[in-house]
Scaffold this motif. Structure first.
Motif, PDB file in Angstrom:
ATOM      1  N   PHE A   1     -35.810  18.761 -16.644  1.00 54.70           N
ATOM      2  CA  PHE A   1     -34.365  19.706 -16.291  1.00 54.70           C
ATOM      3  C   PHE A   1     -34.470  20.991 -17.076  1.00 54.70           C
ATOM      4  O   PHE A   1     -35.479  21.506 -18.029  1.00 54.70           O
ATOM      5  N   THR A   2     -33.804  22.036 -16.309  1.00 50.05           N
ATOM      6  CA  THR A   2     -33.787  23.530 -16.943  1.00 50.05           C
ATOM      7  C   THR A   2     -32.225  23.710 -17.418  1.00 50.05           C
ATOM      8  O   THR A   2     -31.436  23.213 -16.439  1.00 50.05           O
ATOM      9  N   ALA A   3     -31.900  24.105 -18.362  1.00 51.51           N
ATOM     10  CA  ALA A   3     -30.636  24.710 -18.519  1.00 51.51           C
ATOM     11  C   ALA A   3     -30.379  26.378 -18.571  1.00 51.51           C
ATOM     12  O   ALA A   3     -31.357  26.827 -19.313  1.00 51.51           O
ATOM     13  N   VAL A   4     -29.362  26.758 -18.347  1.00 50.68           N
ATOM     14  CA  VAL A   4     -29.090  28.316 -18.690  1.00 50.68           C
ATOM     15  C   VAL A   4     -27.675  28.353 -19.342  1.00 50.68           C
ATOM     16  O   VAL A   4     -26.807  27.325 -19.161  1.00 50.68           O
ATOM     17  N   LEU A   5     -27.440  29.552 -20.018  1.00 52.70           N
ATOM     18  CA  LEU A   5     -26.140  29.551 -20.727  1.00 52.70           C
ATOM     19  C   LEU A   5     -25.674  31.058 -20.072  1.00 52.70           C
ATOM     20  O   LEU A   5     -26.374  32.090 -20.150  1.00 52.70           O
ATOM     21  N   SER A   6     -24.352  31.179 -19.664  1.00 53.10           N
ATOM     22  CA  SER A   6     -23.573  32.345 -19.244  1.00 53.10           C
ATOM     23  C   SER A   6     -23.308  33.167 -20.257  1.00 53.10           C
ATOM     24  O   SER A   6     -22.805  32.697 -21.349  1.00 53.10           O
TER      25      SER A   6
ATOM     26  N   VAL B   1     -22.351  26.320 -19.682  1.00 53.90           N
ATOM     27  CA  VAL B   1     -23.869  25.835 -19.814  1.00 53.90           C
ATOM     28  C   VAL B   1     -23.992  25.307 -18.533  1.00 53.90           C
ATOM     29  O   VAL B   1     -23.210  24.532 -17.828  1.00 53.90           O
ATOM     30  N   TYR B   2     -25.131  25.446 -17.615  1.00 58.31           N
ATOM     31  CA  TYR B   2     -25.281  25.010 -16.138  1.00 58.31           C
ATOM     32  C   TYR B   2     -26.630  24.356 -16.559  1.00 58.31           C
ATOM     33  O   TYR B   2     -27.627  24.838 -16.941  1.00 58.31           O
ATOM     34  N   THR B   3     -27.020  23.252 -15.555  1.00 54.18           N
ATOM     35  CA  THR B   3     -28.100  22.738 -15.685  1.00 54.18           C
ATOM     36  C   THR B   3     -28.628  22.541 -14.114  1.00 54.18           C
ATOM     37  O   THR B   3     -28.080  22.617 -13.381  1.00 54.18           O
ATOM     38  N   PHE B   4     -29.923  22.341 -14.221  1.00 58.18           N
ATOM     39  CA  PHE B   4     -30.748  21.997 -12.728  1.00 58.18           C
ATOM     40  C   PHE B   4     -31.364  20.532 -13.079  1.00 58.18           C
ATOM     41  O   PHE B   4     -31.717  20.369 -14.125  1.00 58.18           O
TER      42      PHE B   4
ATOM     43  N   LEU C   1     -31.682  22.040  -6.918  1.00 60.15           N
ATOM     44  CA  LEU C   1     -32.101  23.139  -7.444  1.00 60.15           C
ATOM     45  C   LEU C   1     -30.797  24.163  -7.611  1.00 60.15           C
ATOM     46  O   LEU C   1     -30.811  25.291  -7.985  1.00 60.15           O
ATOM     47  N   GLU C   2     -29.512  23.540  -7.569  1.00 61.26           N
ATOM     48  CA  GLU C   2     -28.323  24.493  -7.675  1.00 61.26           C
ATOM     49  C   GLU C   2     -27.892  23.980  -9.093  1.00 61.26           C
ATOM     50  O   GLU C   2     -27.871  23.029  -9.570  1.00 61.26           O
ATOM     51  N   PRO C   3     -27.450  25.277  -9.626  1.00 59.00           N
ATOM     52  CA  PRO C   3     -26.849  25.040 -11.011  1.00 59.00           C
ATOM     53  C   PRO C   3     -25.622  24.203 -11.239  1.00 59.00           C
ATOM     54  O   PRO C   3     -24.767  24.646 -10.215  1.00 59.00           O
ATOM     55  N   ARG C   4     -25.534  23.225 -11.877  1.00 58.58           N
ATOM     56  CA  ARG C   4     -24.231  22.662 -12.107  1.00 58.58           C
ATOM     57  C   ARG C   4     -23.478  22.798 -13.273  1.00 58.58           C
ATOM     58  O   ARG C   4     -24.346  22.868 -14.527  1.00 58.58           O
ATOM     59  N   PRO C   5     -22.578  22.992 -13.475  1.00 55.00           N
ATOM     60  CA  PRO C   5     -21.828  23.074 -14.827  1.00 55.00           C
ATOM     61  C   PRO C   5     -21.778  21.800 -15.729  1.00 55.00           C
ATOM     62  O   PRO C   5     -21.503  20.884 -14.969  1.00 55.00           O
ATOM     63  N   LEU C   6     -21.994  22.114 -16.882  1.00 56.56           N
ATOM     64  CA  LEU C   6     -22.161  20.819 -17.790  1.00 56.56           C
ATOM     65  C   LEU C   6     -20.525  20.649 -17.995  1.00 56.56           C
ATOM     66  O   LEU C   6     -19.770  21.239 -18.378  1.00 56.56           O
TER      67      LEU C   6
END
Length: 509
Positions: free
Chosen positions: A262-267, A272-275, A292-297
């Motif tokens: 997985f990949t995770a990003v922080l706004s 936190v959003y994950t793919f 492939l869409e970012p999903r909020p944790l």
């Protein structure tokens, strides 16, 4: 905070004990008898002598960069600081709140926000500009945003200068160096296609790289699939130059991390959003593996501000900023106890008081407790009781700790010379290093007479590890495995690793 590679689902957390933190939200002040005290003439008890010119006081508060807790204490101890200051247009704000707001406006992440976005962030943080400032400062303390940094990825390396230029080197079989080719590079090479874009953060995974710009945009290149290393599959798409991640264009991203699945990003707002890898709700949401869409944790972290994230092989750690203090949350698979609950690999965090806690699988002594036993909950590394840590980094069964005076300690698996101790087992004729069960000072770095501020090491079980040490003067030193050119230095014939730190010829200032 750091996590290593390597299952119970759902989000859990560990609130590591620390010294009591004074609340930042002002509480009603108890009535008590003030003693008579005069300042500069016949001032009434409790009167502030500069009350006639509060703008000077506001300037002093802002210029001194007071901690949000100190601003809160001023409100509690003196009514002058908690009553409305009547400064337009925020007439209802107190001097302490105004000072916090002014200091927020100085932060790079806060500057581009609209008034509406700022007010939304204020409400998310608890309705106080002091809490917003605390959130922003915590994020700056946890990462090297807008500072030079080096990332020791699996077989390839990324270096970001203080000005935001990006260099890459090492393995490039899937285009993960971003130069438009699949040729290896043994020396740092500038990614020229990023000219005019300032990068503030980078993340390197197996065959892929992600970069974050100062405008919150995410650029990715390399292998465009997940889990290939585990299942022996080939990626279905190669991207050899940095490409904007369209699905994240509406999210202002400040950090990205790459796990194996997985990949995770922080706004910038702390979400936190994950793919990918959302099956069985392991990441707090139900999705397909190729999503492939970012999903909020979701779950407990849904309404809590996060300031830092770290990815392991199949799990994610999140450092949350709350009015009551800082807490570590975990989500993913918990095999080996690495989530800090239930019970493969390990994780480490640094407490506010400089203590280091580790947990997870203790193989090769990577937890630093003098044995190879696993720990299902965070445990203080007692061997570092006389060390005040400011930074921790973990790799595949290895851990590094940087102290407040720049000393570096390491422990765990000694293969690939990645611990920096350069001590071979007596019965070994090959270049295999000794495992270290308790923290040991890395004397090879100490001898450089340079203050180390960041350590980065390979976080993958499928690659020989290498390590970077970045100094306060922006000098970069490398040691460990270099068979793919990932050290950024030339190796002699038949040499595959470098046991002692060697300077990488690159200007990161």
């Amino acid at each position: 905070m750091d996590a290593t590679t390597s299952g119970k689902s759902s989000v859990q957390y560990q609130n590591i004990p620390e010294q009591t933190i004074t609340t930042i939200i002002t509480s009603p002040v108890a009535t008590f008898q003030r003693q008579q005290r005069h300042c500069f003439g016949n001032a009434s008890p409790g009167e502030f002598p500069l009350a006639a010119n509060p703008s000077i006081v506001l300037h002093v508060l802002t210029a001194c960069n007071l901690d949000p807790q100190d601003l809160a204490k001023l409100e509690v101890t003196c009514s002058f600081f908690r009553q409305p200051a009547h400064f337009a247009p925020e007439c209802e704000l107190s001097l302490s709140e105004l000072a916090a707001l002014d200091m927020c406006r100085m932060r790079a992440i806060f500057k581009p926000m609209t008034d509406e976005q700022r007010q939304e962030l204020k409400q998310m943080c608890g309705g106080s500009w002091k809490l917003v400032l605390r959130f922003l400062l915590a994020g700056e303390a946890c990462t090297r945003r807008e500072k030079s940094q080096a990332i020791a990825g699996p077989g390839h390396s990324i270096a970001v200068t203080a000005k935001g230029a990006v260099y890459s080197f090492g393995s490039n079989n899937t285009g993960q160096l971003g130069h438009g080719t699949t040729n290896e590079e043994s020396r740092p090479r500038l990614i020229r296609s990023l000219q005019g874009i300032r990068i503030i953060q980078a993340s390197a995974g197996a065959g892929r790289t992600m970069l974050i710009s100062d405008t919150g945009k995410v650029y990715a290149f390399g292998k465009n699939s997940f889990g290939e290393a585990e299942y022996g599959l080939l990626g279905n798409k190669l991207v050899t130059t940095p490409q904007l991640v369209e699905s994240l264009k509406d999210i202002f991203v400040v950090q990205a991390v790459i796990g194996n699945f997985f990949t995770a990003v922080l706004s910038r707002e702390g979400r936190v959003y994950t793919f990918s890898w959302g099956n069985e709700s392991k990441l707090g949401h139900q999705t397909e593996a190729n999503d492939l869409e970012p999903r909020p944790l979701l779950g407990p972290l849904e309404n809590i501000r996060v300031v830092q994230i770290a990815a392991g092989y199949c799990y994610l750690l999140a450092l949350a900023c709350q009015p009551s203090g800082m807490s570590v949350y975990s989500v993913g698979c918990g095999l080996g106890g690495k989530l800090g609950h239930a019970g493969a690999w390990h994780a480490a965090v640094v407490g506010k008081d400089g203590r280091v806690c580790t947990w997870g699988w203790g193989r090769y002594g990577c937890l630093g407790h003098g044995n190879e036993e696993s720990e299902s909950i965070p445990k203080v590394v007692e061997a570092l009781s006389n060390v005040k840590a400011v930074h921790v980094a973990t790799g595949d069964y290895t851990t590094f700790v940087v102290s407040d005076n720049g000393d570096v300690y390491s422990f765990g698996c000694g293969e690939s010379s990645s611990l920096g101790h350069n001590t071979m087992a007596e019965d070994e004729q090959e270049n295999r290093q000794v495992n270290v069960l308790s923290p040991e000072l890395v004397t090879s770095l100490k001898q450089l007479n340079e203050r180390v501020v960041q350590i980065s090491l390979t976080n993958s079980i499928y690659w020989n590890a290498h390590t970077f040490a970045l100094t306060e003067s922006s000098k970069l030193y490398a040691f460990g495995a270099g068979d793919k050119g990932q050290l950024g230095i030339e190796l002699v014939a038949n040499q595959t690793e470098r046991p002692n730190p060697e300077k990488v010829e690159i200007d990161l200032s």
